[in-house]
Design a protein around this motif. Structure first.
Motif, PDB file in Angstrom:
ATOM      1  N   ARG A  74      -0.518  -0.631   4.260  1.00  0.00           N
ATOM      2  CA  ARG A  74      -1.195   0.654   4.413  1.00  0.00           C
ATOM      3  C   ARG A  74      -0.245   1.660   5.045  1.00  0.00           C
ATOM      4  O   ARG A  74      -0.184   2.829   4.657  1.00  0.00           O
ATOM      5  CB  ARG A  74      -2.454   0.490   5.257  1.00  0.00           C
ATOM      6  N   GLY A  77       2.209   2.770   2.503  1.00  0.00           N
ATOM      7  CA  GLY A  77       1.554   3.691   1.581  1.00  0.00           C
ATOM      8  C   GLY A  77       1.462   5.100   2.135  1.00  0.00           C
ATOM      9  O   GLY A  77       1.580   6.083   1.382  1.00  0.00           O
ATOM     10  N   ASN A  81       2.810   8.400   0.265  1.00  0.00           N
ATOM     11  CA  ASN A  81       1.841   9.462   0.014  1.00  0.00           C
ATOM     12  C   ASN A  81       2.295  10.790   0.609  1.00  0.00           C
ATOM     13  O   ASN A  81       2.183  11.855  -0.028  1.00  0.00           O
ATOM     14  CB  ASN A  81       0.485   9.070   0.597  1.00  0.00           C
ATOM     15  N   THR A 118       7.492  -2.316   3.686  1.00  0.00           N
ATOM     16  CA  THR A 118       7.195  -3.069   2.464  1.00  0.00           C
ATOM     17  C   THR A 118       7.928  -4.403   2.451  1.00  0.00           C
ATOM     18  O   THR A 118       7.359  -5.436   2.074  1.00  0.00           O
ATOM     19  CB  THR A 118       7.582  -2.245   1.225  1.00  0.00           C
ATOM     20  N   THR A 143       0.265   0.953  -5.655  1.00  0.00           N
ATOM     21  CA  THR A 143       0.449   1.737  -4.428  1.00  0.00           C
ATOM     22  C   THR A 143       1.380   2.912  -4.670  1.00  0.00           C
ATOM     23  O   THR A 143       1.156   4.020  -4.161  1.00  0.00           O
ATOM     24  CB  THR A 143       1.021   0.843  -3.309  1.00  0.00           C
ATOM     25  N   TYR A 146      -0.446   5.696  -7.190  1.00  0.00           N
ATOM     26  CA  TYR A 146      -1.587   6.493  -6.740  1.00  0.00           C
ATOM     27  C   TYR A 146      -1.241   7.904  -6.276  1.00  0.00           C
ATOM     28  O   TYR A 146      -1.915   8.863  -6.692  1.00  0.00           O
ATOM     29  CB  TYR A 146      -2.358   5.776  -5.628  1.00  0.00           C
ATOM     30  N   ALA A 163      -5.900   0.315  -5.883  1.00  0.00           N
ATOM     31  CA  ALA A 163      -4.876   0.051  -4.864  1.00  0.00           C
ATOM     32  C   ALA A 163      -5.472  -0.545  -3.605  1.00  0.00           C
ATOM     33  O   ALA A 163      -4.937  -1.507  -3.029  1.00  0.00           O
ATOM     34  CB  ALA A 163      -4.132   1.350  -4.540  1.00  0.00           C
TER      35      ALA A 163
END
Length: 304
Positions: A74, A77, A81, A118, A143, A146, A163
């Motif tokens: 998370r 991500g 993002n 990761t 991931t 998105y 995801a």
């Protein structure tokens, strides 16, 4: 006069600037460390699936792998993002001060932090089995996809739903070495929960997203947004009820489901006026819905 001049010069000199934050503080802000609700939304369905796959207690090893792996992925991500959305985020009041958008953290730094996280998560996956390792690459691909779906897909929350639900098939792979149909049914059900709470989130920023041309479910659903949220909650809970019934989980499971349903009804009261405050509060507290279902699953297996 000689006494006044220094005072005048002092009053017109620039105000001292606050010291810059440490790099660690900036990185922790980047991965939303002070907002655990994000990784809790991923954690509860993954752990629930782990219990279903194991037909009860999964053991400390897999529990640790999925808890730590969820937090790490998370966080990674968030890095991806924020890099992808940096040009959009500066036009939204709620996101304008994110570290990448504000320039406090460079794109290269953010991607490096995401890569390290990761790799750490992948190290955990390597302690499981081949099936889980292979599925982890699919999870990573979703991931990465998105953040860019919001430019092309009318309901990007559906992509987020995949995801945020990929811990479910990975849990079954880790326990059983394969991903049965039951896992995919749970993923579909959980996708609708993600659609529900992320539509609530999108309702907060709808006006800003319309101005900058961002695609969201709140915009696509329009005046049917509240109906779509509540229907998504219903499908989510219905799917998990069907799986719980298949495992004969009993009264404790249904008490957890009832607690989740009561919260969904409360969320309807929060979002029906479509205020920013109400919609954001509903989104922010959604992890308690997932926890209620998880608690019901655990109790159901314990006292079956």
């Amino acid at each position: 006069m000689s006494e006044v001049a220094p005072a005048l010069r002092a009053s017109t000199s620039p105000a001292p600037q606050p010291p810059a934050r440490s790099r660690l503080a900036a990185y922790l802000d980047l991965i939303r460390w002070n907002r655990p609700a994000g990784w809790l939304l991923l954690l509860w369905p993954s752990l629930s699936a782990l219990w279903f796959a194991s037909n009860g207690w999964p053991g400390w090893h897999l529990l640790a792998v999925f808890v730590l792996g969820t937090i790490l992925m998370r966080s990674a991500g968030c890095c991806v993002n924020d890099v992808a959305d940096r040009d959009f985020d500066r036009h939204v009041k709620r996101t304008a001060q994110r570290p990448v958008t504000s320039g406090e953290v460079s794109v290269r730094e953010a991607l490096a932090v995401g890569a390290v996280l990761t790799l750490a998560a992948f190290g955990l996956v390597l302690t499981t089995n081949l099936a889980t390792i292979l599925w982890s690459f699919a999870a990573l691909a979703v991931t990465l996809i998105y953040p860019y779906a919001k430019r092309f897909v009318s309901v990007p929350q559906a992509v987020l739903g995949v995801a945020f639900s990929f811990g479910i098939p990975m849990a079954f792979a880790a326990v059983q070495g394969e991903v049965p149909a039951q896992a995919w049914l749970l993923l579909v059900g959980n996708l609708f929960w993600v659609l529900a709470y992320d539509t609530e989130y999108a309702m907060v920023d709808r006006d800003d997203d319309l101005k900058i041309g961002m695609k969201t479910s709140a915009i696509t659903f329009g005046r049917f947004d509240v109906v779509a949220v509540m229907l998504s909650y219903a499908i989510y809970l219905g799917v998990w009820i069907s799986i719980g019934a298949k495992h004969s989980l009993g009264i404790w499971f249904y008490l957890g489901i009832s607690a989740a349903l009561a919260q969904a009804i409360w969320h309807w009261r929060l979002i029906r006026g479509r205020t920013r405050e109400g919609c954001f509060r509903a989104f922010r507290l959604n992890h308690w819905v997932g926890f209620a279902v998880f608690a019901g699953v655990v109790a159901g297996f314990a006292w079956r």
